[in-house]
Motif scaffolding. Structure first.
Motif, PDB file in Angstrom:
ATOM      1  N   PHE A 102      19.950   2.877  -0.878  1.00  0.00           N
ATOM      2  CA  PHE A 102      20.690   2.634   0.349  1.00  0.00           C
ATOM      3  C   PHE A 102      22.137   3.098   0.181  1.00  0.00           C
ATOM      4  O   PHE A 102      22.717   2.947  -0.894  1.00  0.00           O
ATOM      5  N   ASP A 103      22.686   3.639   1.260  1.00  0.00           N
ATOM      6  CA  ASP A 103      24.075   4.105   1.210  1.00  0.00           C
ATOM      7  C   ASP A 103      25.044   2.945   1.453  1.00  0.00           C
ATOM      8  O   ASP A 103      24.627   1.789   1.560  1.00  0.00           O
ATOM      9  N   GLU A 104      26.320   3.283   1.571  1.00  0.00           N
ATOM     10  CA  GLU A 104      27.365   2.261   1.754  1.00  0.00           C
ATOM     11  C   GLU A 104      27.169   1.431   3.024  1.00  0.00           C
ATOM     12  O   GLU A 104      27.571   0.285   3.088  1.00  0.00           O
ATOM     13  N   SER A 105      26.558   2.028   4.039  1.00  0.00           N
ATOM     14  CA  SER A 105      26.341   1.305   5.298  1.00  0.00           C
ATOM     15  C   SER A 105      25.020   0.540   5.310  1.00  0.00           C
ATOM     16  O   SER A 105      24.664  -0.054   6.320  1.00  0.00           O
TER      17      SER A 105
ATOM     18  N   THR B 287       0.832  -1.199   0.000  1.00  0.00           N
ATOM     19  CA  THR B 287       0.000   0.000   0.000  1.00  0.00           C
ATOM     20  C   THR B 287       0.871   1.255   0.000  1.00  0.00           C
ATOM     21  O   THR B 287       2.061   1.209   0.349  1.00  0.00           O
ATOM     22  N   VAL B 288       0.279   2.350  -0.375  1.00  0.00           N
ATOM     23  CA  VAL B 288       0.949   3.645  -0.316  1.00  0.00           C
ATOM     24  C   VAL B 288       1.330   3.928   1.139  1.00  0.00           C
ATOM     25  O   VAL B 288       2.410   4.450   1.419  1.00  0.00           O
ATOM     26  N   GLY B 289       0.462   3.545   2.054  1.00  0.00           N
ATOM     27  CA  GLY B 289       0.744   3.733   3.481  1.00  0.00           C
ATOM     28  C   GLY B 289       1.982   2.969   3.928  1.00  0.00           C
ATOM     29  O   GLY B 289       2.781   3.478   4.719  1.00  0.00           O
ATOM     30  N   ASP B 290       2.133   1.722   3.424  1.00  0.00           N
ATOM     31  CA  ASP B 290       3.340   0.941   3.736  1.00  0.00           C
ATOM     32  C   ASP B 290       4.577   1.702   3.281  1.00  0.00           C
ATOM     33  O   ASP B 290       5.535   1.876   4.035  1.00  0.00           O
ATOM     34  N   ALA B 291       4.581   2.136   2.030  1.00  0.00           N
ATOM     35  CA  ALA B 291       5.745   2.832   1.467  1.00  0.00           C
ATOM     36  C   ALA B 291       6.053   4.111   2.235  1.00  0.00           C
ATOM     37  O   ALA B 291       7.220   4.455   2.428  1.00  0.00           O
ATOM     38  N   ASN B 292       5.033   4.814   2.685  1.00  0.00           N
ATOM     39  CA  ASN B 292       5.251   6.065   3.417  1.00  0.00           C
ATOM     40  C   ASN B 292       5.801   5.835   4.827  1.00  0.00           C
ATOM     41  O   ASN B 292       6.281   6.777   5.454  1.00  0.00           O
ATOM     42  N   LYS B 293       5.757   4.606   5.331  1.00  0.00           N
ATOM     43  CA  LYS B 293       6.321   4.298   6.652  1.00  0.00           C
ATOM     44  C   LYS B 293       7.839   4.171   6.607  1.00  0.00           C
ATOM     45  O   LYS B 293       8.495   4.240   7.636  1.00  0.00           O
ATOM     46  N   VAL B 294       8.397   3.968   5.415  1.00  0.00           N
ATOM     47  CA  VAL B 294       9.844   3.830   5.288  1.00  0.00           C
ATOM     48  C   VAL B 294      10.493   5.196   5.521  1.00  0.00           C
ATOM     49  O   VAL B 294      10.049   6.204   4.975  1.00  0.00           O
ATOM     50  N   GLN B 295      11.539   5.204   6.350  1.00  0.00           N
ATOM     51  CA  GLN B 295      12.206   6.449   6.716  1.00  0.00           C
ATOM     52  C   GLN B 295      13.703   6.369   6.444  1.00  0.00           C
ATOM     53  O   GLN B 295      14.286   5.278   6.423  1.00  0.00           O
ATOM     54  N   ASN B 296      14.306   7.508   6.257  1.00  0.00           N
ATOM     55  CA  ASN B 296      15.758   7.587   6.122  1.00  0.00           C
ATOM     56  C   ASN B 296      16.406   6.934   7.335  1.00  0.00           C
ATOM     57  O   ASN B 296      15.926   7.087   8.460  1.00  0.00           O
ATOM     58  N   GLY B 297      17.475   6.183   7.097  1.00  0.00           N
ATOM     59  CA  GLY B 297      18.199   5.543   8.187  1.00  0.00           C
ATOM     60  C   GLY B 297      17.774   4.106   8.464  1.00  0.00           C
ATOM     61  O   GLY B 297      18.443   3.404   9.207  1.00  0.00           O
ATOM     62  N   MET B 298      16.654   3.657   7.870  1.00  0.00           N
ATOM     63  CA  MET B 298      16.233   2.267   8.050  1.00  0.00           C
ATOM     64  C   MET B 298      17.173   1.333   7.293  1.00  0.00           C
ATOM     65  O   MET B 298      17.685   1.687   6.229  1.00  0.00           O
ATOM     66  N   THR B 299      17.388   0.155   7.842  1.00  0.00           N
ATOM     67  CA  THR B 299      18.210  -0.844   7.167  1.00  0.00           C
ATOM     68  C   THR B 299      17.392  -1.528   6.065  1.00  0.00           C
ATOM     69  O   THR B 299      16.158  -1.414   6.026  1.00  0.00           O
ATOM     70  N   ARG B 300      18.077  -2.261   5.206  1.00  0.00           N
ATOM     71  CA  ARG B 300      17.379  -3.017   4.154  1.00  0.00           C
ATOM     72  C   ARG B 300      16.351  -3.959   4.767  1.00  0.00           C
ATOM     73  O   ARG B 300      15.229  -4.071   4.275  1.00  0.00           O
TER      74      ARG B 300
END
Length: 103
Positions: free
Chosen positions: A81-84, A25-38
């Motif tokens: 995702f960044d290098e880390s 859902t769009v709601g699922d995608a909007n829960k993802v935040q900067n800094g979360m791991t894969r």
């Protein structure tokens, strides 16, 4: 004869529906935040990504459903995702921001 025709009609209608990808859902995608791991992003999205590219630094989810009677829905989202291994580049308010206009 009538039952046979009904069974054929139901088979055609059900067989005509097609979908691709894991529904999110769009709601699922909007829960993802900067800094979360894969792993955290996969958990929030509810399934593994449809594709992984850029050496594991880009995850994409795609979903599409087409019904024989004309109904359809589709959406796609990408997370970098960044290098880390942390998500970055997600705008404030989420990737879809205003969920009302997408529903």
């Amino acid at each position: 004869m009538r039952k046979v025709m009904l069974a054929v009609a139901v088979s055609v209608v059900l067989g005509g529906c097609s979908s691709y990808g894991a529904k999110f859902t769009v709601g699922d995608a909007n829960k993802v935040q900067n800094g979360m791991t894969r792993e955290e992003v996969i958990q929030v999205m509810g399934s593994k990504p449809s594709s992984i590219s850029n050496g594991g630094k880009r995850f994409m989810w795609s979903y599409a459903k087409v019904g024989v009677l004309g109904g359809s829905e589709s959406r796609a989202v990408r997370f970098d995702f960044d290098e880390s291994g942390k998500a970055y580049g997600i705008p404030e308010g989420g990737v879809y921001r205003d969920t009302a206009k997408f529903q």
